[in-house]
Design a protein around this motif. Structure first.
Motif, PDB file in Angstrom:
ATOM      1  N   ARG A  78      35.002  52.334  48.449  1.00 32.82           N
ATOM      2  CA  ARG A  78      35.284  52.215  47.251  1.00 32.82           C
ATOM      3  C   ARG A  78      34.162  52.471  46.013  1.00 32.82           C
ATOM      4  NH1 ARG A  78      38.126  53.738  43.858  1.00 32.82           N
ATOM      5  NH2 ARG A  78      38.693  52.262  42.033  1.00 32.82           N
ATOM      6  N   GLU A  81      33.609  56.213  45.925  1.00 35.77           N
ATOM      7  CA  GLU A  81      34.822  56.641  45.167  1.00 35.77           C
ATOM      8  C   GLU A  81      34.543  56.496  43.651  1.00 35.77           C
ATOM      9  OE1 GLU A  81      38.153  54.905  46.627  1.00 35.77           O
ATOM     10  OE2 GLU A  81      37.996  56.081  48.675  1.00 35.77           O
ATOM     11  N   THR A  82      34.169  55.002  43.316  1.00 36.48           N
ATOM     12  CA  THR A  82      34.059  54.815  41.949  1.00 36.48           C
ATOM     13  C   THR A  82      32.849  55.779  41.343  1.00 36.48           C
ATOM     14  OG1 THR A  82      35.001  52.616  42.224  1.00 36.48           O
ATOM     15  CG2 THR A  82      33.673  53.092  40.200  1.00 36.48           C
ATOM     16  N   GLU A  85      34.008  59.264  41.009  1.00 34.70           N
ATOM     17  CA  GLU A  85      34.937  59.617  39.826  1.00 34.70           C
ATOM     18  C   GLU A  85      34.381  59.374  38.464  1.00 34.70           C
ATOM     19  OE1 GLU A  85      38.108  56.145  38.728  1.00 34.70           O
ATOM     20  OE2 GLU A  85      38.790  57.310  40.656  1.00 34.70           O
ATOM     21  N   GLN A  86      33.648  58.331  38.342  1.00 38.79           N
ATOM     22  CA  GLN A  86      32.822  58.235  36.979  1.00 38.79           C
ATOM     23  C   GLN A  86      31.969  59.538  36.718  1.00 38.79           C
ATOM     24  OE1 GLN A  86      30.930  54.597  37.061  1.00 38.79           O
ATOM     25  NE2 GLN A  86      32.832  53.573  36.607  1.00 38.79           N
TER      26      GLN A  86
END
Length: 113
Positions: A78, A81-82, A85-86
Motif C-alpha cells: 500500500r 502504491e501510494t 500514485e502520488q
C-alpha cells in the motif's frame, strides 16, 4: 524534484523508489541504476540520507518488534502504491524486465493556516 542536471534516471523516479532501495526490494539492475544516480546527484543523495535516517529511527524506536508477515506485505504494497500514485509513476513487470513510466505533473497544494 529535479536538480536540473541530466541523468540516466530522473530525480523524481529515484526519489519515488528510494524506500524500495532502502528495503532492498529492487532487482540488481535497478539497484545499480538508482545508486549510480545517487552518486552523481547531491540533492537526491541528501534526500536518500534523510529517508535512511527515518527508517533507522523507526526501527530503533519500535524496539525491533515486527508486524506479522501478512500485515507487513500489505502495508509495504500500500505504501508503494501510494508513493507511485502520488508521483504519477507506473511500474509494469514484464518477462523482459521492469518498465517504469514517470509523468512529471506537478501538483501544488495550499497549506491551511
Amino acid at each position: 524534484m529535479s536538480c536540473g542536471e541530466p541523468h540516466e534516471t530522473d530525480c523524481d523516479e529515484v526519489l519515488a523508489e528510494v524506500w524500495l532501495l532502502l528495503d532492498h526490494e529492487c532487482d540488481a539492475e535497478r539497484d545499480a541504476q538508482l545508486r549510480r544516480h545517487l552518486e552523481e546527484c547531491g540533492p537526491c543523495l541528501a534526500r536518500y540520507g534523510l529517508e535512511e535516517k527515518v527508517k533507522t529511527l523507526l526501527a530503533r524506536t519500535c524496539g525491533g518488534e515486527r508486524a506479522p508477515d501478512t500485515l507487513h506485505r500489505k502495508l509495504r504494497e500500500r505504501i508503494r502504491e501510494t508513493v507511485l500514485e502520488q508521483a504519477s509513476i507506473s511500474v509494469e513487470r514484464t518477462p523482459s524486465g521492469t518498465v517504469v513510466e514517470v509523468n512529471s505533473t506537478r501538483v501544488q497544494t495550499r497549506r491551511q493556516v
